[in-house]
Design a protein around this motif. Structure first.
Motif, mmCIF file in Angstrom:
data_model
loop_
_atom_site.group_PDB
_atom_site.id
_atom_site.type_symbol
_atom_site.label_atom_id
_atom_site.label_comp_id
_atom_site.label_asym_id
_atom_site.label_seq_id
_atom_site.Cartn_x
_atom_site.Cartn_y
_atom_site.Cartn_z
ATOM 1 N N THR A 24 -20.277 -5.705 13.767
ATOM 2 C CA THR A 24 -19.241 -6.564 13.173
ATOM 3 C C THR A 24 -18.690 -5.944 11.898
ATOM 4 O OG1 THR A 24 -20.256 -8.567 14.091
ATOM 5 C CG2 THR A 24 -18.782 -8.843 12.211
ATOM 6 N N VAL A 25 -19.569 -5.496 11.022
ATOM 7 C CA VAL A 25 -19.122 -4.889 9.768
ATOM 8 C C VAL A 25 -18.370 -3.598 10.045
ATOM 9 C CG1 VAL A 25 -19.858 -3.924 7.569
ATOM 10 C CG2 VAL A 25 -21.005 -5.951 8.487
ATOM 11 N N ARG A 26 -18.817 -2.832 11.028
ATOM 12 C CA ARG A 26 -18.127 -1.590 11.383
ATOM 13 C C ARG A 26 -16.674 -1.874 11.770
ATOM 14 N NH1 ARG A 26 -21.462 -0.246 14.855
ATOM 15 N NH2 ARG A 26 -22.834 0.950 13.477
ATOM 16 N N ARG A 27 -16.444 -2.895 12.555
ATOM 17 C CA ARG A 27 -15.072 -3.251 12.950
ATOM 18 C C ARG A 27 -14.257 -3.695 11.743
ATOM 19 N NH1 ARG A 27 -17.650 -5.733 17.503
ATOM 20 N NH2 ARG A 27 -17.492 -7.763 16.450
ATOM 21 N N GLU A 28 -14.895 -4.463 10.859
ATOM 22 C CA GLU A 28 -14.187 -4.918 9.665
ATOM 23 C C GLU A 28 -13.759 -3.746 8.793
ATOM 24 O OE1 GLU A 28 -15.960 -9.154 8.259
ATOM 25 O OE2 GLU A 28 -17.383 -7.490 8.200
ATOM 26 N N VAL A 29 -14.683 -2.809 8.562
ATOM 27 C CA VAL A 29 -14.371 -1.669 7.696
ATOM 28 C C VAL A 29 -13.294 -0.805 8.329
ATOM 29 C CG1 VAL A 29 -15.300 0.406 6.607
ATOM 30 C CG2 VAL A 29 -16.662 -1.691 6.667
ATOM 31 N N LEU A 30 -13.390 -0.573 9.620
ATOM 32 C CA LEU A 30 -12.398 0.246 10.301
ATOM 33 C C LEU A 30 -11.008 -0.384 10.218
ATOM 34 C CD1 LEU A 30 -12.029 2.826 11.943
ATOM 35 C CD2 LEU A 30 -12.509 1.494 14.018
ATOM 36 N N ALA A 31 -10.930 -1.707 10.391
ATOM 37 C CA ALA A 31 -9.636 -2.388 10.292
ATOM 38 C C ALA A 31 -9.081 -2.299 8.875
ATOM 39 C CB ALA A 31 -9.788 -3.846 10.721
ATOM 40 N N LEU A 32 -9.945 -2.494 7.862
ATOM 41 C CA LEU A 32 -9.498 -2.407 6.477
ATOM 42 C C LEU A 32 -9.046 -0.993 6.152
ATOM 43 C CD1 LEU A 32 -9.245 -3.624 3.616
ATOM 44 C CD2 LEU A 32 -11.657 -3.008 3.253
ATOM 45 N N TRP A 33 -9.835 -0.006 6.535
ATOM 46 C CA TRP A 33 -9.524 1.392 6.247
ATOM 47 C C TRP A 33 -8.185 1.783 6.870
ATOM 48 C CZ3 TRP A 33 -14.007 5.471 6.572
ATOM 49 C CH2 TRP A 33 -13.588 6.665 5.975
ATOM 50 N N THR A 34 -7.963 1.387 8.116
ATOM 51 C CA THR A 34 -6.709 1.704 8.796
ATOM 52 C C THR A 34 -5.520 1.036 8.102
ATOM 53 O OG1 THR A 34 -7.899 1.892 10.899
ATOM 54 C CG2 THR A 34 -5.509 1.629 11.008
ATOM 55 N N ALA A 35 -5.695 -0.204 7.681
ATOM 56 C CA ALA A 35 -4.614 -0.910 6.993
ATOM 57 C C ALA A 35 -4.270 -0.246 5.672
ATOM 58 C CB ALA A 35 -5.006 -2.366 6.771
ATOM 59 N N VAL A 36 -5.308 0.184 4.927
ATOM 60 C CA VAL A 36 -5.070 0.859 3.650
ATOM 61 C C VAL A 36 -4.379 2.198 3.882
ATOM 62 C CG1 VAL A 36 -6.188 1.899 1.640
ATOM 63 C CG2 VAL A 36 -6.973 -0.310 2.493
ATOM 64 N N ASN A 37 -4.809 2.949 4.915
ATOM 65 C CA ASN A 37 -4.123 4.196 5.260
ATOM 66 C C ASN A 37 -2.641 3.964 5.504
ATOM 67 O OD1 ASN A 37 -6.400 5.829 5.226
ATOM 68 N ND2 ASN A 37 -6.808 5.584 7.409
ATOM 69 N N ASP A 38 -2.355 3.006 6.378
ATOM 70 C CA ASP A 38 -0.972 2.785 6.792
ATOM 71 C C ASP A 38 -0.100 2.262 5.660
ATOM 72 O OD1 ASP A 38 -1.655 3.690 9.283
ATOM 73 O OD2 ASP A 38 -1.848 1.694 10.185
ATOM 74 N N ALA A 39 -0.750 1.679 4.636
ATOM 75 C CA ALA A 39 -0.002 1.208 3.464
ATOM 76 C C ALA A 39 0.194 2.321 2.429
ATOM 77 C CB ALA A 39 -0.709 0.021 2.825
ATOM 78 N N GLY A 40 -0.336 3.522 2.708
ATOM 79 C CA GLY A 40 -0.152 4.641 1.798
ATOM 80 C C GLY A 40 -1.276 4.847 0.817
ATOM 81 N N GLY A 41 -2.403 4.158 1.005
ATOM 82 C CA GLY A 41 -3.528 4.339 0.104
ATOM 83 C C GLY A 41 -4.161 5.711 0.261
ATOM 84 N N ALA A 42 -4.587 6.291 -0.849
ATOM 85 C CA ALA A 42 -5.177 7.636 -0.834
ATOM 86 C C ALA A 42 -6.669 7.537 -0.547
ATOM 87 C CB ALA A 42 -4.925 8.333 -2.166
ATOM 88 N N VAL A 43 -7.026 7.314 0.711
ATOM 89 C CA VAL A 43 -8.428 7.172 1.111
ATOM 90 C C VAL A 43 -8.781 8.168 2.206
ATOM 91 C CG1 VAL A 43 -8.805 4.800 0.359
ATOM 92 C CG2 VAL A 43 -7.699 5.216 2.558
ATOM 93 N N GLY A 44 -8.196 9.368 2.127
ATOM 94 C CA GLY A 44 -8.593 10.441 3.016
ATOM 95 C C GLY A 44 -7.637 10.767 4.134
ATOM 96 N N PHE A 45 -6.670 9.894 4.402
ATOM 97 C CA PHE A 45 -5.743 10.127 5.496
ATOM 98 C C PHE A 45 -4.328 9.755 5.056
ATOM 99 C CE2 PHE A 45 -9.846 9.159 7.361
ATOM 100 C CZ PHE A 45 -10.002 10.176 8.295
#
Length: 349
Positions: free
Chosen positions: A180-201
């Protein structure tokens, strides 16, 4: 430790007996009590209130601050958190002349941040009447969210509506991920990426690549070389995440590197990043870590944010990060001590 701090425009300091008159003036000004004129202070109630503030500092070593103008030293109001029955009560009241400038929001964020770093066991709450729209906006802009609870205060009138309970998100330590937490983190990480956040991608990175990076961090966690911090709202919604990572070199084990600091892009500009960093500092302190380091990409605005969190630039490689052809950025290293003491080079004084 005496919890005193500064913000962009304020010095927040422990009160002394010399502040009694200012406290009385603020709490006896009818212009500041238009939403609840029946609680306007009297000489007797003001004296009791102020004495309780001093006593709380004496017993707990934190409490309500005097908020002063950082440049002039002129007192502008009162803000802070105080121990209540099972929670920390956020309080703010500023002079009329200081209102309308966002100072209460600035100070409330500082109070919530202090509590997140140093007083993590009790939730931080603000009890606000719905018709006091300015206070509602201050609580929400400081990251607090409605819990759905309502509380009747001791000084409420018989026909007065109960106060809405707002609560700050809290940071918890995470040593392993379930599905459950893995899915949550992956969704958050992807959203931050797509918003232009500098988190590795870069924006639009395939979710499979992000999942691979997440798996790599999980391996570090499994080896005991990484720990995460999860920022969650009172209902459990994940709104922030970051990792502390220990390098393999045992000479560096008193330090940690910060990776992937991310906050839900739909909740930006509410001070959640400050809360997340405060919680990460607490986790590092509890692990007896002494030195904290992180890397940022120039031009992202991240350096200014981390400077607010006490970090200092200690190194820079110009053009080391190629975002796109013709767009090279500097790789900037920043650091701070967990205890907030100044960084001192070897052999320095």
């Amino acid at each position: 430790m005496a919890f005193e701090t500064t913000t962009a425009r304020l010095r927040l300091r422990r009160p002394t007996e010399a502040d009694r008159a200012f406290h009385s003036a603020v709490h006896s000004d009818p212009r500041l009590h238009t939403h609840a004129p029946h609680v306007l202070g009297t000489p007797g109630t003001n004296a009791k209130f102020f004495t309780s503030i001093l006593a709380h500092w004496q017993d707990q070593n934190f409490g309500y601050w005097v908020a002063e103008d950082l440049e002039t030293g002129v007192p502008l109001g009162w803000v802070g958190v105080k121990q209540q029955d099972g929670y920390l009560n956020l309080y703010y009241r500023f002079t009329l002349e200081a209102q309308g400038r966002g100072l209460a929001r600035e100070a409330a964020r500082a109070a919530a941040t202090m509590a997140t770093q140093w007083q993590p066991h009790d939730p931080v709450r603000a009890l606000v009447k719905d018709h006091n729209t300015a206070s509602v906006r201050t609580a929400e802009s400081a990251g607090f969210v409605r819990t759905g609870e309502r509380v009747v205060l001791p000084d409420d009138l018989p026909d007065e509506p109960a106060s809405a309970v707002f609560e700050a998100p809290r940071v918890t330590r995470v040593d392993a991920l379930n599905e459950t937490v893995r899915r949550e983190v992956l969704a958050l990480w992807t959203a931050v990426n797509d918003a232009g956040g500098a988190v590795g991608f870069l924006p639009g990175a395939p979710v499979e690549r992000v999942a691979e990076a997440l798996t790599a961090h999980e391996r570090q966690m499994g080896a005991g070389d990484a720990v995460a911090g999860a920022l969650r709202e009172p209902d459990g919604t994940l709104v922030g995440w970051a990792w502390w990572v220990r390098t393999p070199n045992p000479l560096l084990h008193h330090g940690r590197w910060l990776y992937r600091v991310m906050v839900d892009p739909t909740r930006q500009r509410r001070g959640l990043g400050l809360l997340l960093m405060a919680g990460m500092h607490r986790i590092a302190r509890e692990d007896d870590v002494e030195l904290l380091q992180l890397g940022v990409r120039s031009g992202s605005g991240a350096s200014d944010f981390y400077a607010q969190c006490g970090y200092t630039e200690v190194g820079r490689i110009p053009g080391a990060i190629r975002v796109a052809p013709g767009d090279d950025r500097d790789d900037v290293t920043m650091a701070r001590r967990v205890d907030g003491a100044p960084l001192r080079p070897h052999g320095g004084t």
